[in-house]
Design a protein around this motif. Structure first.
Motif, PDB file in Angstrom:
ATOM      1  N   VAL A 108      45.097  83.401  57.101  1.00 22.18           N
ATOM      2  CA  VAL A 108      46.246  84.305  57.119  1.00 22.18           C
ATOM      3  C   VAL A 108      46.690  84.522  58.557  1.00 22.18           C
ATOM      4  O   VAL A 108      45.946  85.061  59.377  1.00 22.18           O
ATOM      5  N   GLY A 109      47.878  84.055  58.872  1.00 27.87           N
ATOM      6  CA  GLY A 109      48.447  84.228  60.193  1.00 27.87           C
ATOM      7  C   GLY A 109      49.833  84.823  60.091  1.00 27.87           C
ATOM      8  O   GLY A 109      50.262  85.237  58.999  1.00 27.87           O
ATOM      9  N   PRO A 110      50.580  84.872  61.195  1.00 25.64           N
ATOM     10  CA  PRO A 110      51.931  85.433  61.158  1.00 25.64           C
ATOM     11  C   PRO A 110      52.844  84.827  60.096  1.00 25.64           C
ATOM     12  O   PRO A 110      53.568  85.569  59.416  1.00 25.64           O
ATOM     13  N   PRO A 111      52.856  83.480  59.893  1.00 24.84           N
ATOM     14  CA  PRO A 111      53.742  82.937  58.849  1.00 24.84           C
ATOM     15  C   PRO A 111      53.422  83.485  57.463  1.00 24.84           C
ATOM     16  O   PRO A 111      54.326  83.796  56.684  1.00 24.84           O
ATOM     17  N   GLU A 112      52.121  83.592  57.155  1.00 18.76           N
ATOM     18  CA  GLU A 112      51.732  84.096  55.838  1.00 18.76           C
ATOM     19  C   GLU A 112      52.073  85.579  55.682  1.00 18.76           C
ATOM     20  O   GLU A 112      52.509  86.014  54.615  1.00 18.76           O
ATOM     21  N   LEU A 113      51.876  86.359  56.740  1.00 21.70           N
ATOM     22  CA  LEU A 113      52.200  87.786  56.666  1.00 21.70           C
ATOM     23  C   LEU A 113      53.697  88.001  56.485  1.00 21.70           C
ATOM     24  O   LEU A 113      54.123  88.863  55.708  1.00 21.70           O
ATOM     25  N   LEU A 114      54.505  87.207  57.188  1.00 27.96           N
ATOM     26  CA  LEU A 114      55.961  87.318  57.039  1.00 27.96           C
ATOM     27  C   LEU A 114      56.399  86.854  55.653  1.00 27.96           C
ATOM     28  O   LEU A 114      57.286  87.458  55.036  1.00 27.96           O
TER      29      LEU A 114
ATOM     30  N   PRO B 155      39.843  86.474  53.161  1.00 26.65           N
ATOM     31  CA  PRO B 155      38.567  85.806  52.876  1.00 26.65           C
ATOM     32  C   PRO B 155      38.715  84.476  52.138  1.00 26.65           C
ATOM     33  O   PRO B 155      37.815  83.637  52.185  1.00 26.65           O
ATOM     34  N   ALA B 156      39.857  84.280  51.457  1.00 30.17           N
ATOM     35  CA  ALA B 156      40.041  83.070  50.654  1.00 30.17           C
ATOM     36  C   ALA B 156      40.966  82.053  51.295  1.00 30.17           C
ATOM     37  O   ALA B 156      41.055  80.906  50.825  1.00 30.17           O
ATOM     38  N   MET B 157      41.688  82.429  52.353  1.00 30.67           N
ATOM     39  CA  MET B 157      42.642  81.524  52.985  1.00 30.67           C
ATOM     40  C   MET B 157      42.903  81.952  54.412  1.00 30.67           C
ATOM     41  O   MET B 157      42.541  83.060  54.818  1.00 30.67           O
TER      42      MET B 157
ATOM     43  N   ALA C 215      62.397  97.936  47.743  1.00 29.55           N
ATOM     44  CA  ALA C 215      62.271  96.838  48.707  1.00 29.55           C
ATOM     45  C   ALA C 215      61.370  97.226  49.876  1.00 29.55           C
ATOM     46  O   ALA C 215      60.568  96.421  50.355  1.00 29.55           O
ATOM     47  N   ALA C 216      61.487  98.466  50.325  1.00 27.45           N
ATOM     48  CA  ALA C 216      60.679  98.928  51.465  1.00 27.45           C
ATOM     49  C   ALA C 216      59.199  99.001  51.103  1.00 27.45           C
ATOM     50  O   ALA C 216      58.335  98.539  51.861  1.00 27.45           O
ATOM     51  N   THR C 217      58.884  99.570  49.947  1.00 24.01           N
ATOM     52  CA  THR C 217      57.474  99.644  49.544  1.00 24.01           C
ATOM     53  C   THR C 217      56.927  98.256  49.260  1.00 24.01           C
ATOM     54  O   THR C 217      55.771  97.956  49.583  1.00 24.01           O
ATOM     55  N   GLY C 218      57.744  97.399  48.664  1.00 22.30           N
ATOM     56  CA  GLY C 218      57.306  96.026  48.417  1.00 22.30           C
ATOM     57  C   GLY C 218      57.045  95.273  49.707  1.00 22.30           C
ATOM     58  O   GLY C 218      56.126  94.444  49.784  1.00 22.30           O
ATOM     59  N   LEU C 219      57.842  95.546  50.714  1.00 21.66           N
ATOM     60  CA  LEU C 219      57.663  94.929  52.030  1.00 21.66           C
ATOM     61  C   LEU C 219      56.266  95.237  52.565  1.00 21.66           C
ATOM     62  O   LEU C 219      55.532  94.338  52.998  1.00 21.66           O
ATOM     63  N   LEU C 220      55.904  96.508  52.537  1.00 22.54           N
ATOM     64  CA  LEU C 220      54.588  96.931  53.034  1.00 22.54           C
ATOM     65  C   LEU C 220      53.465  96.384  52.162  1.00 22.54           C
ATOM     66  O   LEU C 220      52.462  95.853  52.670  1.00 22.54           O
ATOM     67  N   VAL C 221      53.607  96.499  50.859  1.00 22.68           N
ATOM     68  CA  VAL C 221      52.571  96.028  49.943  1.00 22.68           C
ATOM     69  C   VAL C 221      52.390  94.519  50.060  1.00 22.68           C
ATOM     70  O   VAL C 221      51.265  94.005  49.965  1.00 22.68           O
ATOM     71  N   GLY C 222      53.488  93.793  50.288  1.00 22.28           N
ATOM     72  CA  GLY C 222      53.390  92.351  50.451  1.00 22.28           C
ATOM     73  C   GLY C 222      52.550  91.965  51.653  1.00 22.28           C
ATOM     74  O   GLY C 222      51.733  91.036  51.591  1.00 22.28           O
ATOM     75  N   VAL C 223      52.729  92.677  52.762  1.00 21.43           N
ATOM     76  CA  VAL C 223      51.932  92.417  53.965  1.00 21.43           C
ATOM     77  C   VAL C 223      50.464  92.726  53.708  1.00 21.43           C
ATOM     78  O   VAL C 223      49.570  91.926  54.038  1.00 21.43           O
ATOM     79  N   LEU C 224      50.192  93.864  53.106  1.00 21.95           N
ATOM     80  CA  LEU C 224      48.807  94.278  52.872  1.00 21.95           C
ATOM     81  C   LEU C 224      48.102  93.375  51.858  1.00 21.95           C
ATOM     82  O   LEU C 224      46.914  93.051  52.017  1.00 21.95           O
ATOM     83  N   THR C 225      48.815  92.964  50.819  1.00 24.09           N
ATOM     84  CA  THR C 225      48.220  92.067  49.822  1.00 24.09           C
ATOM     85  C   THR C 225      47.897  90.710  50.437  1.00 24.09           C
ATOM     86  O   THR C 225      46.841  90.129  50.172  1.00 24.09           O
ATOM     87  N   THR C 226      48.798  90.209  51.267  1.00 21.03           N
ATOM     88  CA  THR C 226      48.546  88.931  51.937  1.00 21.03           C
ATOM     89  C   THR C 226      47.346  89.038  52.864  1.00 21.03           C
ATOM     90  O   THR C 226      46.486  88.142  52.897  1.00 21.03           O
TER      91      THR C 226
END
Length: 249
Positions: free
Chosen positions: A27-33, A23-25, A7-18
């Motif tokens: 990305v603000g705080p709602p999307e990062l969260l 370039p395609a969308m 869960a912890a690694t996924g949390l970080l990877v989710g932020v970085l992937t978003t």
């Protein structure tokens, strides 16, 4: 169990992937969260094939039913595709759902659904947020408070409130959710590849005649679950994820 570190690694990877989708969308705080929530839960999804996993317990009867179904599918696919060179196994846990193919397929389905409907995105956020919350809660000190927080009605309600807040906050609905889920699942599978068991990363391609060859780091560099290398990865990711949100928001 590696649920807290997944869960912890996924949390970080989710932020970085978003953030990489910028370039395609927009990305603000709602999307990062939202990306953090999607990634934390998706990294646990490969263990949907185990009836006692964090995934199976997250949303009560719903996820328990999904776990039994996923386990059956994995065992059937293994039975139908195993070669004579493959080790004897039931094909249930750490097989189909730990493959890159499963991660890509799930990501594509989620992406198509989230692009078509905000309702689908909300449902995916609710589901993955519940998995992530239950996984992350296992980092808390043991006791009655942790036990209450980890009960599935509390997890399900908390996930619903969190998903509603993200949707109400204007999170963009689109294929980015599928990308985060796919990368999150792959992160979870690769995390298991760091341990002594390995995972079938090459499936459906054969490695030395084995379609279900368990692949991972060189054996001397693998570690057992619950040891200090896993804790280092876990807490490093937990500290880095909020810092990444603040830096990228």
């Amino acid at each position: 169990m590696m649920a807290p570190s997944h869960a912890a690694t996924g949390l970080l990877v989710g932020v970085l992937t978003t953030a990489a989708m910028a370039p395609a969308m927009s990305v603000g705080p709602p999307e990062l969260l939202a990306g953090a929530a999607l990634g934390a839960g998706a990294a646990l999804l490969p263990d949907i094939d185990h009836p006692d996993s964090t995934v199976a317990r997250a949303h009560g009867p719903l996820t328990r039913g999904l776990a039994h179904g996923a386990r059956w599918v994995s065992a059937e696919i293994h039975r139908r595709t195993a070669t004579p060179e493959d080790a004897v196994a039931d094909g249930a846990h750490r097989f189909l759902w730990h493959t890159p193919v499963a991660a890509v397929a799930t990501g594509v389905l989620v992406g198509l659904g989230a692009a078509a409907s905000g309702v689908v995105l909300g449902a995916v956020l609710w589901f993955t947020l519940g998995l992530g919350l239950l996984g992350l809660a296992q980092n808390l000190p043991r006791g009655r408070r942790r036990k209450r927080l980890m009960s599935w009605p509390v997890v399900t309600l908390g996930a619903a409130l969190g998903a509603a807040a993200l949707v109400h906050g204007g999170v963009a609905h689109g294929p980015f959710a599928g990308a985060v889920v796919g990368v999150g699942m792959l992160t979870g599978a690769l995390g298991d590849g760091l341990t002594r068991s390995g995972v079938p990363l090459a499936w459906p391609f054969a490695v030395k005649g084995r379609r279900w060859a368990m692949i991972g780091l060189p054996r001397r560099t693998r570690f057992a679950t619950g040891t200090w290398p896993e804790r280092l990865v876990c807490w490093g990711s937990l500290i880095s994820a909020p810092l990444a949100v603040l830096a990228l928001a």
